[in-house]
Design a protein around this motif. Structure first.
Motif, PDB file in Angstrom:
ATOM      1  N   SER A 143      84.550 -51.689  -9.284  1.00  0.00           N
ATOM      2  CA  SER A 143      83.957 -52.275  -8.154  1.00  0.00           C
ATOM      3  C   SER A 143      83.136 -51.232  -7.555  1.00  0.00           C
ATOM      4  O   SER A 143      83.739 -50.180  -7.351  1.00  0.00           O
ATOM      5  CB  SER A 143      84.707 -53.247  -7.391  1.00  0.00           C
ATOM      6  N   ILE A 144      81.870 -51.639  -7.234  1.00  0.00           N
ATOM      7  CA  ILE A 144      81.119 -50.516  -6.346  1.00  0.00           C
ATOM      8  C   ILE A 144      81.699 -50.366  -5.083  1.00  0.00           C
ATOM      9  O   ILE A 144      82.356 -51.254  -4.496  1.00  0.00           O
ATOM     10  CB  ILE A 144      79.920 -50.834  -6.050  1.00  0.00           C
ATOM     11  N   SER A 183      71.528 -51.490 -13.263  1.00  0.00           N
ATOM     12  CA  SER A 183      71.323 -50.746 -14.471  1.00  0.00           C
ATOM     13  C   SER A 183      69.973 -51.273 -15.389  1.00  0.00           C
ATOM     14  O   SER A 183      69.708 -50.811 -16.268  1.00  0.00           O
ATOM     15  CB  SER A 183      72.526 -51.417 -15.341  1.00  0.00           C
ATOM     16  N   HIS A 209      75.565 -54.259  -9.684  1.00  0.00           N
ATOM     17  CA  HIS A 209      75.791 -53.330 -10.663  1.00  0.00           C
ATOM     18  C   HIS A 209      74.609 -53.383 -11.975  1.00  0.00           C
ATOM     19  O   HIS A 209      73.788 -52.415 -12.424  1.00  0.00           O
ATOM     20  CB  HIS A 209      76.905 -53.124 -11.348  1.00  0.00           C
ATOM     21  N   TYR A 210      74.587 -54.612 -12.450  1.00  0.00           N
ATOM     22  CA  TYR A 210      73.849 -54.779 -13.587  1.00  0.00           C
ATOM     23  C   TYR A 210      72.142 -54.924 -13.218  1.00  0.00           C
ATOM     24  O   TYR A 210      71.491 -54.214 -13.862  1.00  0.00           O
ATOM     25  CB  TYR A 210      74.029 -56.086 -14.187  1.00  0.00           C
ATOM     26  N   SER A 246      80.203 -57.510  -7.182  1.00  0.00           N
ATOM     27  CA  SER A 246      79.918 -56.123  -7.441  1.00  0.00           C
ATOM     28  C   SER A 246      79.341 -55.820  -8.849  1.00  0.00           C
ATOM     29  O   SER A 246      78.493 -55.288  -9.041  1.00  0.00           O
ATOM     30  CB  SER A 246      81.153 -55.234  -7.487  1.00  0.00           C
ATOM     31  N   ARG A 247      79.807 -56.668  -9.798  1.00  0.00           N
ATOM     32  CA  ARG A 247      79.109 -56.646 -11.226  1.00  0.00           C
ATOM     33  C   ARG A 247      77.431 -57.236 -11.209  1.00  0.00           C
ATOM     34  O   ARG A 247      76.848 -56.734 -11.790  1.00  0.00           O
ATOM     35  CB  ARG A 247      79.800 -57.601 -12.012  1.00  0.00           C
ATOM     36  N   ILE A 256      75.396 -44.221 -11.944  1.00  0.00           N
ATOM     37  CA  ILE A 256      76.199 -45.547 -12.073  1.00  0.00           C
ATOM     38  C   ILE A 256      77.189 -45.880 -13.314  1.00  0.00           C
ATOM     39  O   ILE A 256      77.462 -46.747 -13.789  1.00  0.00           O
ATOM     40  CB  ILE A 256      75.214 -46.859 -11.767  1.00  0.00           C
ATOM     41  N   CYS A 311      82.616 -44.460 -11.665  1.00  0.00           N
ATOM     42  CA  CYS A 311      82.941 -45.080 -10.090  1.00  0.00           C
ATOM     43  C   CYS A 311      81.966 -44.586  -9.228  1.00  0.00           C
ATOM     44  O   CYS A 311      81.602 -43.415  -9.315  1.00  0.00           O
ATOM     45  CB  CYS A 311      84.402 -44.475  -9.777  1.00  0.00           C
ATOM     46  N   ALA A 367      80.171 -52.226 -16.132  1.00  0.00           N
ATOM     47  CA  ALA A 367      80.700 -52.321 -14.822  1.00  0.00           C
ATOM     48  C   ALA A 367      82.233 -52.385 -15.041  1.00  0.00           C
ATOM     49  O   ALA A 367      83.012 -53.512 -14.581  1.00  0.00           O
ATOM     50  CB  ALA A 367      80.349 -53.703 -14.042  1.00  0.00           C
TER      51      ALA A 367
END
Length: 318
Positions: free
Chosen positions: A57-58, A111, A107-108, A103-104, A256, A259, A54
């Protein structure tokens, strides 16, 4: 002469051995049956341990302070409270809580996704069993109307003189849906509008800012925006189902690795993680007292935490 005691002892040992062998055989059969009952999971989208980091930030569009401020200033206290208690008021309540975007964390979880073929379901494998996010979870978390209807995104809506007039007041082309920027501009000049038109404008604020949740300058879908001309129909429409589809359409085949931007109400994924992994939610989700309902209002969220991936994996034994 045969010793009867020895024979009996031998027979007892033989019976015990046979029973033990039978028990062992049955255990192996049961174990194999259980293994056969467990379906083989789809492959991971990213190899375990090699998930994309990450780095940024998304990006998303459902936390527009300018929109919320303009909406609050445009409505009277009574009108604003009525909006908060409406069928779509959960979005306003959520915004007012100042939710901390992680965001992290989201994101994970993206993933850890499995490569499933269902566009409107997401499975993230954390530990031995995957966690599911579907319309059912979205409905439970938000409390929004997610009923099925035909022609969900293309409802029939007659163009009337009243609609033409209202669209002109919005400053929007009749064949387009309003952008968030256009709604903000309209909120700043609606003081003399009728009560009904101000209510329509307030609902469109939620529609553009949370349900569609697209880039502020991007037009929304006129087929859905036009429903606001019939306030009762608009209030009872399954907007939860619409919002869910916007989010899942944006996530489908999303790259992902760098960015990226997600349309729709993405914050619901963060709260989903908190509820799917209660210990994580309790430790970093900022749970609110008295467990407000629906669950989307039950957490304050959290920002930062570079070790978010490790925090997720610590919740289960992989």
């Amino acid at each position: 002469m045969i010793d009867l005691a020895c024979v009996l002892t031998f027979l007892c040992v033989l019976v015990r051995f046979s029973l033990f062998s039978l028990s062992l055989l049955l255990s192996l059969i049961i174990l194999q049956t259980k293994r056969m009952d467990i379906p083989e999971l789809p492959r991971r989208l990213y190899t375990l341990g090699e998930e994309p980091e990450a780095h940024n930030s998304i990006s998303y569009h459902t936390d527009n302070n300018k929109l919320h401020t303009a909406l609050r200033e445009a409505l009277t206290d009574e009108e604003f409270e009525e909006l908060k208690e409406s069928s779509l008021g959960v979005f306003i309540k959520f915004k007012e809580q100042g939710f901390g975007w992680a965001s992290r964390l989201v994101h994970y979880m993206l993933s850890f996704k499995l490569d499933i073929k269902k566009k409107y379901e997401m499975w993230s494998l954390v530990g031995p069993e995957p966690l599911r996010f579907s319309l059912l979870e979205f409905e439970n978390l938000t409390g929004l109307n997610c009923e099925y209807i035909e022609d969900l995104e293309t409802p029939k809506c007659e163009v009337t003189k009243e609609m033409v007039s209202f669209w002109a007041m919005l400053g929007v082309h009749l064949e387009a849906g309003p952008t968030t920027d256009q709604i903000i501009a309209a909120l700043k000049r609606c003081e003399d509008w009728s009560t009904e038109d101000r209510k329509r404008l307030a609902y469109l604020s939620i529609f553009t800012g949370f349900i569609e949740g697209r880039k502020f300058s991007t037009a929304t879908r006129s087929s859905l925006a036009r429903l606001v001309m019939d306030l009762e129909r608009f209030e009872n429409y399954p907007w939860g189902r619409v919002a869910f589809k916007v989010l899942m359409d944006s996530l489908w085949n999303k790259d992902i690795t760098g960015c990226y931007t997600v349309d729709g109400f993405i914050q619901v994924l963060q709260v989903w993680v908190y509820t799917a992994m209660p210990e994580l939610g309790a430790s970093i989700g900022g749970p609110r007292g008295n467990s407000p309902s629906p669950p989307i209002l039950a957490y304050g969220g959290s920002r930062g935490r570079r070790s978010m991936k490790e925090a997720i994996l610590r919740q289960v034994s992989t």
